[in-house]
Design a protein around this motif. Structure first.
Motif, PDB file in Angstrom:
ATOM      1  N   ARG A 191      -3.377 -55.121  53.674  1.00 50.12           N
ATOM      2  CA  ARG A 191      -4.271 -55.872  52.794  1.00 50.12           C
ATOM      3  C   ARG A 191      -4.547 -55.112  51.499  1.00 50.12           C
ATOM      4  O   ARG A 191      -4.542 -55.684  50.412  1.00 50.12           O
ATOM      5  CB  ARG A 191      -5.571 -56.188  53.524  1.00 50.12           C
ATOM      6  N   ARG A 192      -4.750 -53.810  51.616  1.00 48.63           N
ATOM      7  CA  ARG A 192      -4.968 -53.011  50.403  1.00 48.63           C
ATOM      8  C   ARG A 192      -3.704 -52.966  49.558  1.00 48.63           C
ATOM      9  O   ARG A 192      -3.763 -53.014  48.330  1.00 48.63           O
ATOM     10  CB  ARG A 192      -5.440 -51.601  50.755  1.00 48.63           C
ATOM     11  N   ARG A 193      -2.544 -52.844  50.226  1.00 49.35           N
ATOM     12  CA  ARG A 193      -1.265 -52.860  49.503  1.00 49.35           C
ATOM     13  C   ARG A 193      -1.109 -54.176  48.746  1.00 49.35           C
ATOM     14  O   ARG A 193      -0.729 -54.204  47.579  1.00 49.35           O
ATOM     15  CB  ARG A 193      -0.105 -52.659  50.490  1.00 49.35           C
ATOM     16  N   ALA A 194      -1.401 -55.296  49.419  1.00 46.50           N
ATOM     17  CA  ALA A 194      -1.294 -56.611  48.783  1.00 46.50           C
ATOM     18  C   ALA A 194      -2.219 -56.702  47.571  1.00 46.50           C
ATOM     19  O   ALA A 194      -1.832 -57.209  46.512  1.00 46.50           O
ATOM     20  CB  ALA A 194      -1.615 -57.714  49.793  1.00 46.50           C
ATOM     21  N   HIS A 210      -9.447 -63.970  49.304  1.00 44.22           N
ATOM     22  CA  HIS A 210      -8.293 -64.745  49.768  1.00 44.22           C
ATOM     23  C   HIS A 210      -7.469 -63.942  50.780  1.00 44.22           C
ATOM     24  O   HIS A 210      -7.037 -64.483  51.804  1.00 44.22           O
ATOM     25  CB  HIS A 210      -7.419 -65.155  48.579  1.00 44.22           C
ATOM     26  N   LEU A 211      -7.256 -62.660  50.506  1.00 54.30           N
ATOM     27  CA  LEU A 211      -6.497 -61.829  51.433  1.00 54.30           C
ATOM     28  C   LEU A 211      -7.224 -61.680  52.768  1.00 54.30           C
ATOM     29  O   LEU A 211      -6.588 -61.687  53.835  1.00 54.30           O
ATOM     30  CB  LEU A 211      -6.212 -60.460  50.814  1.00 54.30           C
ATOM     31  N   ALA A 212      -8.543 -61.559  52.739  1.00 54.35           N
ATOM     32  CA  ALA A 212      -9.321 -61.482  53.975  1.00 54.35           C
ATOM     33  C   ALA A 212      -9.167 -62.779  54.775  1.00 54.35           C
ATOM     34  O   ALA A 212      -9.004 -62.745  56.002  1.00 54.35           O
ATOM     35  CB  ALA A 212     -10.791 -61.208  53.665  1.00 54.35           C
ATOM     36  N   GLU A 213      -9.191 -63.908  54.068  1.00 53.07           N
ATOM     37  CA  GLU A 213      -9.003 -65.198  54.742  1.00 53.07           C
ATOM     38  C   GLU A 213      -7.607 -65.294  55.365  1.00 53.07           C
ATOM     39  O   GLU A 213      -7.452 -65.753  56.499  1.00 53.07           O
ATOM     40  CB  GLU A 213      -9.213 -66.341  53.745  1.00 53.07           C
ATOM     41  N   ARG A 273       3.750 -62.564  54.578  1.00 51.80           N
ATOM     42  CA  ARG A 273       4.386 -61.987  55.775  1.00 51.80           C
ATOM     43  C   ARG A 273       3.793 -60.622  56.124  1.00 51.80           C
ATOM     44  O   ARG A 273       3.663 -60.281  57.301  1.00 51.80           O
ATOM     45  CB  ARG A 273       5.889 -61.889  55.564  1.00 51.80           C
ATOM     46  N   SER A 274       3.432 -59.840  55.107  1.00 52.65           N
ATOM     47  CA  SER A 274       2.864 -58.515  55.378  1.00 52.65           C
ATOM     48  C   SER A 274       1.519 -58.618  56.080  1.00 52.65           C
ATOM     49  O   SER A 274       1.096 -57.681  56.757  1.00 52.65           O
ATOM     50  CB  SER A 274       2.719 -57.711  54.080  1.00 52.65           C
ATOM     51  N   LEU A 275       0.855 -59.753  55.924  1.00 53.32           N
ATOM     52  CA  LEU A 275      -0.438 -59.971  56.578  1.00 53.32           C
ATOM     53  C   LEU A 275      -0.279 -60.711  57.893  1.00 53.32           C
ATOM     54  O   LEU A 275      -1.253 -61.223  58.457  1.00 53.32           O
ATOM     55  CB  LEU A 275      -1.380 -60.725  55.632  1.00 53.32           C
ATOM     56  N   ASP A 276       0.956 -60.784  58.362  1.00 49.25           N
ATOM     57  CA  ASP A 276       1.275 -61.397  59.663  1.00 49.25           C
ATOM     58  C   ASP A 276       0.900 -62.870  59.744  1.00 49.25           C
ATOM     59  O   ASP A 276       0.508 -63.365  60.808  1.00 49.25           O
ATOM     60  CB  ASP A 276       0.620 -60.618  60.820  1.00 49.25           C
ATOM     61  N   VAL A 277       1.017 -63.580  58.629  1.00 53.67           N
ATOM     62  CA  VAL A 277       0.837 -65.026  58.663  1.00 53.67           C
ATOM     63  C   VAL A 277       1.930 -65.592  59.569  1.00 53.67           C
ATOM     64  O   VAL A 277       3.099 -65.207  59.438  1.00 53.67           O
ATOM     65  CB  VAL A 277       0.944 -65.626  57.236  1.00 53.67           C
ATOM     66  N   PRO A 278       1.581 -66.467  60.519  1.00 51.21           N
ATOM     67  CA  PRO A 278       2.603 -67.043  61.404  1.00 51.21           C
ATOM     68  C   PRO A 278       3.692 -67.746  60.594  1.00 51.21           C
ATOM     69  O   PRO A 278       3.406 -68.414  59.601  1.00 51.21           O
ATOM     70  CB  PRO A 278       1.818 -68.045  62.260  1.00 51.21           C
ATOM     71  N   ALA A 303      -5.762 -62.817  56.383  1.00 50.66           N
ATOM     72  CA  ALA A 303      -5.734 -61.919  57.544  1.00 50.66           C
ATOM     73  C   ALA A 303      -6.444 -62.552  58.739  1.00 50.66           C
ATOM     74  O   ALA A 303      -5.944 -62.465  59.878  1.00 50.66           O
ATOM     75  CB  ALA A 303      -6.359 -60.571  57.183  1.00 50.66           C
ATOM     76  N   ARG A 304      -7.587 -63.213  58.509  1.00 50.80           N
ATOM     77  CA  ARG A 304      -8.300 -63.889  59.598  1.00 50.80           C
ATOM     78  C   ARG A 304      -7.463 -64.983  60.210  1.00 50.80           C
ATOM     79  O   ARG A 304      -7.394 -65.142  61.421  1.00 50.80           O
ATOM     80  CB  ARG A 304      -9.627 -64.453  59.093  1.00 50.80           C
ATOM     81  N   ARG A 305      -6.818 -65.774  59.353  1.00 47.60           N
ATOM     82  CA  ARG A 305      -5.957 -66.857  59.856  1.00 47.60           C
ATOM     83  C   ARG A 305      -4.810 -66.308  60.678  1.00 47.60           C
ATOM     84  O   ARG A 305      -4.436 -66.888  61.694  1.00 47.60           O
ATOM     85  CB  ARG A 305      -5.386 -67.675  58.696  1.00 47.60           C
ATOM     86  N   ALA A 306      -4.248 -65.193  60.221  1.00 50.02           N
ATOM     87  CA  ALA A 306      -3.141 -64.583  60.961  1.00 50.02           C
ATOM     88  C   ALA A 306      -3.608 -64.114  62.336  1.00 50.02           C
ATOM     89  O   ALA A 306      -2.909 -64.297  63.331  1.00 50.02           O
ATOM     90  CB  ALA A 306      -2.552 -63.423  60.165  1.00 50.02           C
ATOM     91  N   GLU A 307      -4.810 -63.525  62.384  1.00 52.95           N
ATOM     92  CA  GLU A 307      -5.331 -63.036  63.668  1.00 52.95           C
ATOM     93  C   GLU A 307      -5.629 -64.172  64.630  1.00 52.95           C
ATOM     94  O   GLU A 307      -5.422 -64.049  65.830  1.00 52.95           O
ATOM     95  CB  GLU A 307      -6.599 -62.213  63.422  1.00 52.95           C
ATOM     96  N   SER A 308      -6.108 -65.300  64.085  1.00 54.28           N
ATOM     97  CA  SER A 308      -6.478 -66.420  64.969  1.00 54.28           C
ATOM     98  C   SER A 308      -5.311 -67.362  65.240  1.00 54.28           C
ATOM     99  O   SER A 308      -5.398 -68.220  66.093  1.00 54.28           O
ATOM    100  CB  SER A 308      -7.633 -67.211  64.354  1.00 54.28           C
ATOM    101  N   GLY A 309      -4.221 -67.204  64.453  1.00 60.66           N
ATOM    102  CA  GLY A 309      -3.111 -68.147  64.562  1.00 60.66           C
ATOM    103  C   GLY A 309      -2.058 -67.724  65.513  1.00 60.66           C
ATOM    104  O   GLY A 309      -1.248 -68.420  65.996  1.00 60.66           O
TER     105      GLY A 309
END
Length: 196
Positions: free
Chosen positions: A82-85, A185-188, A139-144, A190-196
């Motif tokens: 997230r920091r890299r992004a 936006h990046l936090a959102e 993809r780096s934030l593990d979005v499905p 990341a949250r979506r990736a964790e819950s998805g």
């Protein structure tokens, strides 16, 4: 003995002169004659590097793309995705005077690129690079994977929108505000990736 001329430095000086003419007088005034005058060169000297206005403008647009790529490549390693992004996205936005000038010049090319095939091709290349960068961030934030294209579109639209707003209303869309919006936006994502 004739003085040696550094061709790359001369081209950088010319790009800087093009930017000054565009910012002061508009893109239509960035003729070979006006840019030569701004750069303190004869038209013959400038034509040695750029035979036409189209070549001159294409080189200027390419210089913006290359400057952004160099800045991103020079970023320090950052293990947190997230920091890299956030660091990468900050290089795409007008966070300081240098990037604000790049942004205003890039936007000045937008309408011209719709009618000039050479500039249109370069603008399309810039668009594709930005889009691919947004895809890489998703993809780096593990979005499905099924959501990657959608999130790429959202992030691309966000970056483009912030760039336009910062150019047209910099008193509202400040660097601090852009960082805040990007971080949210990046936090959102990341949250979506964790819950998805």
């Amino acid at each position: 003995m004739p003085r040696m001329v550094d061709g790359e430095q001369r081209r950088r000086d010319v790009v800087a002169a093009v930017w000054r003419v565009i910012l002061r007088d508009g893109l239509d005034r960035a003729s070979v004659r006006n840019v030569a005058s701004e750069a303190g060169l004869s038209m013959g000297s400038l034509r040695h590097y750029f035979a036409t206005q189209s070549e001159l403008l294409a080189f200027t647009l390419r210089a913006i793309i290359e400057r952004i790529q160099r800045r991103i490549a020079a970023l320090p390693p950052e293990p947190d995705p997230r920091r890299r992004a956030a660091l990468v996205l900050a290089e795409l936005l007008p966070m300081d005077e240098e990037r604000a000038v790049e942004n205003r010049v890039w936007l000045a090319f937008t309408a011209r690129a719709m009618v000039d095939p050479d500039l249109g091709a370069l603008q399309s290349e810039g668009y594709a690079l930005l889009r691919e960068g947004c895809r890489t961030v998703a993809r780096s934030l593990d979005v499905p994977e099924p959501a990657v294209e959608y999130e790429t579109d959202r992030l691309h639209a966000l970056v483009d929108g912030l760039a336009v707003h910062a150019a047209t209303h910099p008193e509202v869309t400040t660097p601090a505000r852009m960082r805040e919006i990007i971080a949210g936006h990046l936090a959102e994502l990341a949250r979506r990736a964790e819950s998805g």
